[in-house]
Design a protein around this motif. Structure first.
Motif, mmCIF file in Angstrom:
data_model
loop_
_atom_site.group_PDB
_atom_site.id
_atom_site.type_symbol
_atom_site.label_atom_id
_atom_site.label_comp_id
_atom_site.label_asym_id
_atom_site.label_seq_id
_atom_site.Cartn_x
_atom_site.Cartn_y
_atom_site.Cartn_z
ATOM 1 N N LYS A 1 6.672 -2.395 3.586
ATOM 2 C CA LYS A 1 6.254 -1.126 4.186
ATOM 3 C C LYS A 1 5.601 -0.255 3.110
ATOM 4 O O LYS A 1 6.061 -0.208 1.962
ATOM 5 N N PRO A 2 4.512 0.440 3.443
ATOM 6 C CA PRO A 2 3.854 1.269 2.435
ATOM 7 C C PRO A 2 4.732 2.430 1.980
ATOM 8 O O PRO A 2 5.397 3.088 2.785
ATOM 9 N N VAL A 3 4.748 2.641 0.679
ATOM 10 C CA VAL A 3 5.517 3.727 0.065
ATOM 11 C C VAL A 3 4.527 4.763 -0.459
ATOM 12 O O VAL A 3 3.621 4.424 -1.232
ATOM 13 N N GLY A 4 4.690 6.002 -0.030
ATOM 14 C CA GLY A 4 3.754 7.042 -0.435
ATOM 15 C C GLY A 4 4.441 8.330 -0.804
ATOM 16 O O GLY A 4 5.653 8.371 -1.049
ATOM 17 N N HIS A 5 3.657 9.374 -0.836
ATOM 18 C CA HIS A 5 4.145 10.715 -1.157
ATOM 19 C C HIS A 5 3.368 11.709 -0.317
ATOM 20 O O HIS A 5 2.217 11.460 0.052
ATOM 21 N N ASN B 1 1.000 5.314 -8.393
ATOM 22 C CA ASN B 1 2.210 4.563 -8.065
ATOM 23 C C ASN B 1 2.535 4.521 -6.573
ATOM 24 O O ASN B 1 3.614 4.050 -6.206
ATOM 25 N N ILE B 2 1.629 4.976 -5.722
ATOM 26 C CA ILE B 2 1.903 4.994 -4.286
ATOM 27 C C ILE B 2 0.873 4.175 -3.522
ATOM 28 O O ILE B 2 -0.198 3.855 -4.048
ATOM 29 N N ASN C 1 9.630 7.950 -10.890
ATOM 30 C CA ASN C 1 10.930 7.308 -11.008
ATOM 31 C C ASN C 1 11.550 7.066 -9.632
ATOM 32 O O ASN C 1 12.050 5.970 -9.334
ATOM 33 N N TYR C 2 11.502 8.074 -8.781
ATOM 34 C CA TYR C 2 12.065 7.938 -7.434
ATOM 35 C C TYR C 2 11.317 6.881 -6.622
ATOM 36 O O TYR C 2 11.927 6.099 -5.868
ATOM 37 N N ILE C 3 10.004 6.859 -6.761
ATOM 38 C CA ILE C 3 9.194 5.863 -6.045
ATOM 39 C C ILE C 3 9.608 4.460 -6.472
ATOM 40 O O ILE C 3 9.749 3.552 -5.643
#
Length: 311
Positions: free
Chosen positions: A170-174, A192-193, A153-155
């Protein structure tokens, strides 16, 4: 050459641009760091003798310490010192806190514009939230975490926010511990990342034979395990290190000689091969934590060991 390099994929190599350290927004006594403090730390990292050229900072939060949602002053410090940024949004304090992270991120783009966004190599939603929410993290009393659906959800919220500003693309990761990535119940996060940020510390793997002699192999095992579940996505090393002081952990002894050996065998094998943030340049201000991973002591000055890499 260490065998680590043979496991790198083209996708990982394509993003191999960052070498840096991790930076919290507080000192060891809980006092918030200010812009001048971040500048001092970033300049310290950039000017380490015999080092391979550190140009990047990984942050854990977008919020300036002591404020509800003011953008962290590390951003201006990065602009003043020509330092790349792996942004972090803290995701283990609930939805209201995460809304403040989003507000700080949005305000930072508006305040600093492309001078800021051009420095960003990625955005990490959370840090070890799955670990803290796991039985191991709970047993270690590591604090509140977040479950996979919370992170998904946050992603999504971060992706929606940056879709309309200069961070778009920009790449979104964890970021999490290697063993929590390989836990199948967390696979929705991976799906999802754009990148997986891995924290791997052989020093802490006390249930295994984790003496310094085995440390590099334990690290490689962890890295390769994550590569196996990464769905073809880049794997970045966001934390690793060996303590210069502190208690023994299983067979792992914390001292400067072992920290140097870990640097030579593991850190040096990563430089130039993947995005990499070491833990850490200096963690002993004003008091020395136990264990302490800082390669520079509380008094500053020269590193505690030679940072040149073997030929």
């Amino acid at each position: 050459m260490y065998s680590f390099s043979i496991f790198l994929t083209a996708a990982t190599l394509a993003s191999a641009q960052s070498k840096g350290f991790n930076y919290g927004n507080l000192f060891t006594n809980g006092a918030p760091k200010q812009q001048a403090d971040f500048e001092n730390e970033f300049n310290l990292a950039k000017n380490l003798p015999n080092a391979p050229g550190f140009n990047s900072a990984r942050l854990f939060t977008m919020i300036q310490g002591g404020t509800p949602n003011t953008p962290i002053s590390a951003i201006q410090a990065a602009l003043n010192t020509d330092t790349q940024l792996l942004l972090g949004l803290w995701a283990s304090a609930g939805p209201e806190s995460f809304n403040n992270e989003l507000a700080a991120l949005s305000a930072a783009v508006q305040q600093y514009g492309t001078a800021f966004t051009d420095k960003v190599v990625g955005i990490s939603v959370g840090s070890e939230d799955l670990y803290r929410n796991s039985p191991t993290g709970i047993a270690a009393k590591s604090g509140p975490g977040a479950n996979p659906q919370d992170l998904v959800n946050y992603i999504g919220q971060v992706r929606n926010l940056i879709a309309g500003n200069a961070l778009n693309g920009k790449p979104v990761g964890h970021v999490d511990t290697w063993n929590d990535y390989v836990n199948g119940s967390n696979s929705a996060v991976i799906a999802n990342i754009d990148f997986l940020g891995v924290d791997a510390y052989p020093y802490y793997e006390s249930s295994k034979s984790n003496a310094i002699d085995n440390s590099h192999q334990l690290f490689e095992d962890a890295f390769n395990a994550v590569k196996g579940v990464a769905q073809g996505k880049p794997v970045w090393i966001t934390e690793t290190g060996w303590p210069v002081s502190g208690p023994q952990s299983g067979a792992a002894v914390a001292n400067v000689d072992n920290a140097k050996r870990y640097w030579d065998e593991t850190a040096c094998s990563l430089f130039g091969n993947t995005n990499f943030w070491y833990f850490t340049v200096q963690d002993a201000v004003p008091g020395t934590p136990s264990p302490s991973f800082g390669i520079v002591g509380s008094g500053g000055g020269a590193p505690l060991f030679d940072l040149s890499c073997p030929a």
